[in-house]
Write a protein that holds these residues in place. Structure first.
Motif, PDB file in Angstrom:
ATOM      1  N   HIS B 163       0.832  -1.205   0.000  1.00  8.46           N
ATOM      2  CA  HIS B 163       0.000   0.000   0.000  1.00  8.46           C
ATOM      3  C   HIS B 163       0.865   1.253   0.000  1.00  8.46           C
ATOM      4  O   HIS B 163       2.091   1.179   0.134  1.00  8.46           O
ATOM      5  N   CYS B 164       0.218   2.398  -0.154  1.00  6.76           N
ATOM      6  CA  CYS B 164       0.946   3.674  -0.259  1.00  6.76           C
ATOM      7  C   CYS B 164       0.588   4.625   0.867  1.00  6.76           C
ATOM      8  O   CYS B 164       0.911   5.819   0.799  1.00  6.76           O
ATOM      9  N   GLU B 165      -0.099   4.143   1.879  1.00  7.07           N
ATOM     10  CA  GLU B 165      -0.520   5.013   3.000  1.00  7.07           C
ATOM     11  C   GLU B 165       0.738   5.476   3.737  1.00  7.07           C
ATOM     12  O   GLU B 165       1.467   4.678   4.315  1.00  7.07           O
ATOM     13  N   ASP B 166       0.952   6.815   3.707  1.00  2.00           N
ATOM     14  CA  ASP B 166       2.228   7.327   4.206  1.00  2.00           C
ATOM     15  C   ASP B 166       2.416   7.148   5.710  1.00  2.00           C
ATOM     16  O   ASP B 166       3.521   6.914   6.167  1.00  2.00           O
ATOM     17  N   GLU B 191      -6.673   1.016  -8.257  1.00  5.79           N
ATOM     18  CA  GLU B 191      -6.410   2.422  -8.474  1.00  5.79           C
ATOM     19  C   GLU B 191      -7.055   3.132  -7.271  1.00  5.79           C
ATOM     20  O   GLU B 191      -8.212   2.861  -6.937  1.00  5.79           O
ATOM     21  N   GLY B 192      -6.314   3.982  -6.586  1.00  8.34           N
ATOM     22  CA  GLY B 192      -6.877   4.627  -5.403  1.00  8.34           C
ATOM     23  C   GLY B 192      -6.520   3.895  -4.113  1.00  8.34           C
ATOM     24  O   GLY B 192      -6.906   4.299  -3.030  1.00  8.34           O
ATOM     25  N   ASP B 193      -5.792   2.771  -4.254  1.00  9.04           N
ATOM     26  CA  ASP B 193      -5.212   2.065  -3.111  1.00  9.04           C
ATOM     27  C   ASP B 193      -6.269   1.386  -2.227  1.00  9.04           C
ATOM     28  O   ASP B 193      -7.455   1.564  -2.394  1.00  9.04           O
ATOM     29  N   PHE B 194      -5.768   0.603  -1.281  1.00  5.56           N
ATOM     30  CA  PHE B 194      -6.650   0.052  -0.254  1.00  5.56           C
ATOM     31  C   PHE B 194      -7.104   1.200   0.641  1.00  5.56           C
ATOM     32  O   PHE B 194      -6.408   2.222   0.764  1.00  5.56           O
ATOM     33  N   LYS B 208       1.700  -8.076   6.806  1.00  6.81           N
ATOM     34  CA  LYS B 208       2.668  -6.999   6.961  1.00  6.81           C
ATOM     35  C   LYS B 208       2.470  -5.975   5.861  1.00  6.81           C
ATOM     36  O   LYS B 208       2.383  -6.343   4.683  1.00  6.81           O
ATOM     37  N   GLY B 209       2.440  -4.709   6.216  1.00 10.83           N
ATOM     38  CA  GLY B 209       2.387  -3.656   5.197  1.00 10.83           C
ATOM     39  C   GLY B 209       3.736  -3.591   4.499  1.00 10.83           C
ATOM     40  O   GLY B 209       4.782  -3.580   5.146  1.00 10.83           O
ATOM     41  N   ILE B 210       3.731  -3.597   3.162  1.00 10.89           N
ATOM     42  CA  ILE B 210       5.008  -3.521   2.444  1.00 10.89           C
ATOM     43  C   ILE B 210       4.989  -2.398   1.405  1.00 10.89           C
ATOM     44  O   ILE B 210       3.936  -1.980   0.930  1.00 10.89           O
ATOM     45  N   SER B 211       6.189  -1.930   1.104  1.00 15.36           N
ATOM     46  CA  SER B 211       6.342  -0.987  -0.014  1.00 15.36           C
ATOM     47  C   SER B 211       7.197  -1.678  -1.065  1.00 15.36           C
ATOM     48  O   SER B 211       8.081  -2.472  -0.760  1.00 15.36           O
ATOM     49  N   LEU B 212       6.892  -1.366  -2.322  1.00 10.25           N
ATOM     50  CA  LEU B 212       7.591  -2.032  -3.433  1.00 10.25           C
ATOM     51  C   LEU B 212       8.753  -1.186  -3.935  1.00 10.25           C
ATOM     52  O   LEU B 212       9.469  -1.580  -4.851  1.00 10.25           O
ATOM     53  N   ARG B 216       5.233   5.245  -6.974  1.00 14.05           N
ATOM     54  CA  ARG B 216       3.842   4.811  -6.945  1.00 14.05           C
ATOM     55  C   ARG B 216       3.527   4.258  -8.317  1.00 14.05           C
ATOM     56  O   ARG B 216       3.529   4.969  -9.304  1.00 14.05           O
ATOM     57  N   PHE B 217       3.258   2.985  -8.352  1.00  8.79           N
ATOM     58  CA  PHE B 217       2.983   2.352  -9.637  1.00  8.79           C
ATOM     59  C   PHE B 217       1.477   2.174  -9.819  1.00  8.79           C
ATOM     60  O   PHE B 217       0.726   2.102  -8.861  1.00  8.79           O
TER      61      PHE B 217
END
Lengths: 236, 236
Positions: B163-166, B191-194, B208-212, B216-217
């Motif tokens: 996810h992209c939640e900062d 699109e618009g994320d979880f 686990k929350g992960i970043s790739l 932002r893809f």
């Protein structure tokens, strides 16, 4: 916020003719609208539109970023176009989104496709650049004969040719990336691979034969793998 | 050599009904032809066709490989379908080519697409499996509500939600892969994320929350990135 291509000056920006038309006629933009403008060379400006005429949309710069999200490496992929253009186009869109700086199309011994529509390709790359809010527009070079291309001078580039020829020694791309090259040129072959002669000719010009892994991928998958792997290993 | 799906017995193989039709009517195959047959569960047989009837094509096994190119990990990707089916389909084709074992479609809070044609998706995955000569057919699960899915038991899986939640702590996928998990489940949002609630609910279920990466893809690019990265880091 939408991104447009244009010229960026000290305190104002002008949208390109086509982008001006798009802003004014397609999106029906208004004076006072705030948009992003990039020169495609690293500048990204937040701009408030001041004037809209038939061919020129102009505005004041509110905020300017230079070298916006500049990568710490330069990647040039030279690829034999796939038979199906759709596959090539998907690769171009993804590569732009992930990060690529220059693309050349190669005419090779086993190439089935002898021509490409460079204008259409430039449009796809521009659209992908805008969609992923990037300030660097990848450079696109037209179809070039393989043997002419490899004779070109790419000073300071780590030059690689990806191939599947079993009895020619290959280095895994992983090992190449361990040296953290900052300028990389990778050649990706057509369906049916590069010919043996092409591989040997490239080696004479100091290209290193590389393998992308154990699997034999389709042309566009191999190219995507390379772009992803380089982003994965090198991006700081 | 062409690959067909079928049943593999001790010394002979039978092509599935649809594949039998394809062999006999579309490709106009003949007795004596030698083809590859897979059960989609790891067996790959080289088969000489003995008999061709309207609905059943049958042959003798010349050579049999079991656990053909078995990966050293199991990857399950659960993904919110993209608005444009074409993008999802391209992801499915590439993921099959690179290596994926199970796919689930997620209905999430921000999903714009509420339905998928599971038969069409199965066809795409079958075609990609055949094209890339694989003996494992990825399992496809129909659209499932996010909150129902995360409550399912995935014993021994390393469960991740990209996810992209900062302001929610994320672990880089790279760190997760350093532990060389052999069963991985990754959730990829729309699109618009979880939604924030979805992420927090998943964390309660030990995801686990992960970043790739820093970027932002798009949905399908993020999913492709994960599949490529896992292949790149884990394949021995």
């Amino acid at each position: 916020m939408k991104l447009f291509f244009g010229e960026i000056y000290d305190d104002h920006a002008i949208l390109n003719e086509e982008e001006s038309h798009h802003f004014a006629k397609v999106l029906r933009g208004q004076e006072g609208d705030v948009v992003h403008v990039t020169d495609g060379k690293g500048k990204l400006a937040k701009v408030e539109i001041n004037s809209i005429s038939k061919k020129v949309v102009e505005g004041s710069i509110i905020e300017l970023k230079t070298d916006f999200e500049k990568k710490n490496y330069y990647l040039h992929v030279a690829i034999a176009p796939t038979k199906t253009m759709e596959r090539l186009e998907f690769f171009l869109e993804k590569a732009t989104e992930i990060g690529i700086d220059e693309i050349t199309f190669l005419q090779t011994f086993h190439s089935e496709r002898k021509n490409i529509k460079i204008e259409r390709i430039e449009k796809i790359i521009q659209a992908a650049t805008k969609q992923s809010l990037k300030a660097y527009l990848p450079k696109v070079n037209d179809l070039t004969k393989f043997n002419d291309f490899i004779k070109q001078d790419f000073e300071n580039f780590t030059k690689c040719i990806a191939h599947c020829e079993d009895d020619i020694v290959k280095t895994p791309l992983k090992s190449i990336l361990e040296n953290e090259p900052n300028k990389i040129l990778i050649l990706i072959g057509p369906e049916g691979d590069f010919s043996r002669d092409e591989i040997l000719n490239a080696e004479k010009e100091n290209y290193k034969g590389i393998s992308l892994g154990q699997q034999r991928f389709r042309t566009e998958t191999a190219a995507l793998q390379a772009v992803f792997a380089i982003d994965w290993e090198l991006k700081s």
